[in-house]
Write a protein that holds these residues in place. Structure first.
Motif, PDB file in Angstrom:
ATOM      1  N   TRP A 134       0.857  -1.185   0.000  1.00 61.31           N
ATOM      2  CA  TRP A 134       0.000   0.000   0.000  1.00 61.31           C
ATOM      3  C   TRP A 134       0.890   1.231   0.000  1.00 61.31           C
ATOM      4  CZ3 TRP A 134      -0.588   4.490   2.542  1.00 61.31           C
ATOM      5  CH2 TRP A 134      -1.771   5.182   2.355  1.00 61.31           C
ATOM      6  N   ILE A 135       0.598   2.187  -0.902  1.00 60.45           N
ATOM      7  CA  ILE A 135       1.300   3.472  -0.894  1.00 60.45           C
ATOM      8  C   ILE A 135       0.302   4.586  -1.138  1.00 60.45           C
ATOM      9  CG2 ILE A 135       3.544   2.539  -1.587  1.00 60.45           C
ATOM     10  CD1 ILE A 135       3.043   3.498  -4.404  1.00 60.45           C
ATOM     11  N   SER A 136       0.630   5.770  -0.650  1.00 61.05           N
ATOM     12  CA  SER A 136      -0.237   6.934  -0.845  1.00 61.05           C
ATOM     13  C   SER A 136      -0.085   7.454  -2.272  1.00 61.05           C
ATOM     14  CB  SER A 136       0.138   8.041   0.145  1.00 61.05           C
ATOM     15  OG  SER A 136       1.383   8.612  -0.230  1.00 61.05           O
ATOM     16  N   PRO A 137      -1.063   8.226  -2.751  1.00 65.32           N
ATOM     17  CA  PRO A 137      -0.928   8.824  -4.085  1.00 65.32           C
ATOM     18  C   PRO A 137       0.317   9.712  -4.199  1.00 65.32           C
ATOM     19  CG  PRO A 137      -3.198   8.987  -3.344  1.00 65.32           C
ATOM     20  CD  PRO A 137      -2.382   8.490  -2.169  1.00 65.32           C
ATOM     21  N   VAL A 181      -2.758   1.887  -4.572  1.00 68.74           N
ATOM     22  CA  VAL A 181      -2.433   3.303  -4.428  1.00 68.74           C
ATOM     23  C   VAL A 181      -3.583   4.068  -3.794  1.00 68.74           C
ATOM     24  CG1 VAL A 181      -1.694   5.395  -5.632  1.00 68.74           C
ATOM     25  CG2 VAL A 181      -0.946   3.151  -6.447  1.00 68.74           C
ATOM     26  N   GLY A 182      -3.372   4.499  -2.565  1.00 69.49           N
ATOM     27  CA  GLY A 182      -4.270   5.421  -1.897  1.00 69.49           C
ATOM     28  C   GLY A 182      -5.654   4.909  -1.583  1.00 69.49           C
ATOM     29  N   GLU A 183      -5.937   3.651  -1.830  1.00 69.34           N
ATOM     30  CA  GLU A 183      -7.246   3.103  -1.482  1.00 69.34           C
ATOM     31  C   GLU A 183      -7.224   2.762  -0.003  1.00 69.34           C
ATOM     32  OE1 GLU A 183      -8.486  -0.181  -3.938  1.00 69.34           O
ATOM     33  OE2 GLU A 183      -7.667   0.778  -5.716  1.00 69.34           O
ATOM     34  N   ASP A 184      -7.894   3.590   0.783  1.00 68.64           N
ATOM     35  CA  ASP A 184      -7.892   3.341   2.218  1.00 68.64           C
ATOM     36  C   ASP A 184      -8.570   2.022   2.540  1.00 68.64           C
ATOM     37  OD1 ASP A 184      -6.513   5.534   3.124  1.00 68.64           O
ATOM     38  OD2 ASP A 184      -8.297   6.731   3.529  1.00 68.64           O
ATOM     39  N   PRO A 185      -7.988   1.290   3.471  1.00 64.85           N
ATOM     40  CA  PRO A 185      -8.667   0.090   3.952  1.00 64.85           C
ATOM     41  C   PRO A 185      -9.911   0.518   4.736  1.00 64.85           C
ATOM     42  CG  PRO A 185      -6.660   0.499   5.209  1.00 64.85           C
ATOM     43  CD  PRO A 185      -6.709   1.518   4.112  1.00 64.85           C
ATOM     44  N   PRO A 186     -10.789  -0.419   5.074  1.00 69.00           N
ATOM     45  CA  PRO A 186     -11.980  -0.055   5.849  1.00 69.00           C
ATOM     46  C   PRO A 186     -11.594   0.559   7.191  1.00 69.00           C
ATOM     47  CG  PRO A 186     -12.001  -2.399   5.250  1.00 69.00           C
ATOM     48  CD  PRO A 186     -10.699  -1.837   4.788  1.00 69.00           C
ATOM     49  N   ASP A 187     -12.398   1.473   7.659  1.00 69.92           N
ATOM     50  CA  ASP A 187     -12.166   2.114   8.963  1.00 69.92           C
ATOM     51  C   ASP A 187     -12.746   1.215  10.056  1.00 69.92           C
ATOM     52  OD1 ASP A 187     -11.547   3.874  10.978  1.00 69.92           O
ATOM     53  OD2 ASP A 187     -13.058   5.357  10.447  1.00 69.92           O
TER      54      ASP A 187
END
Length: 145
Positions: free
Chosen positions: A9-12, A54-60
């Motif tokens: 996982w990486i941020s945009p 890329v930048g897809e947040d996992p569930p909160d």
């Protein structure tokens, strides 16, 4: 890579930085200045970008997984640390990053708040930590703006 292995996982922002670095390295290679170290870095970045989420947040949902900002407490000292479970070397401003393959990252994966996990340092020393909080990177980042 197996089908059960999690994608990094990486941020945009990190994705864009890595794309720029890759373009620069490829340009240098095209100009005949590619050494072995540079070729290895090109392959590392290429493989990472090809497989990254890329930048897809996992569930909160409070569960420790890649893309979450985790707050842990070291049980022996009471010290607290907040870090991103992501890809090392992708530069996330001032936030420390641990990969899910690191001893701490692997131990804390899947933990819920209040859950204690133990991992071993390279020296063999066992450390116990408790997950205090897990928030998706995007939500954490929005809270800092």
């Amino acid at each position: 890579m197996t089908s059960t292995q999690q994608h990094p996982w990486i941020s945009p922002q990190a994705y864009e930085r890595l794309q720029r670095e890759l373009a620069t390295l490829r340009e240098l290679s095209a100009n005949g200045t590619a050494d072995c170290e540079r070729r290895v870095r090109i392959k590392q970045i290429h493989d990472l970008l090809a497989n990254a989420v890329v930048g897809e947040d996992p569930p909160d949902d409070g569960i420790a997984e890649p893309g979450m900002v985790l707050t842990i407490r070291y049980d022996d000292t009471g010290d607290v640390e907040t870090f991103l479970l992501g890809v090392r070397g992708a530069e996330y401003a001032d936030m420390e990053v641990y990969s899910s393959q690191s001893p701490l990252g692997a131990a804390i994966m899947g933990a819920r708040p209040g859950e204690q996990r133990t991992y071993r340092l390279p020296s063999g020393t066992a450390l116990s930590v408790t997950l205090v909080n897990a928030v998706p990177y995007g939500i954490h980042n929005a809270g800092e703006s």
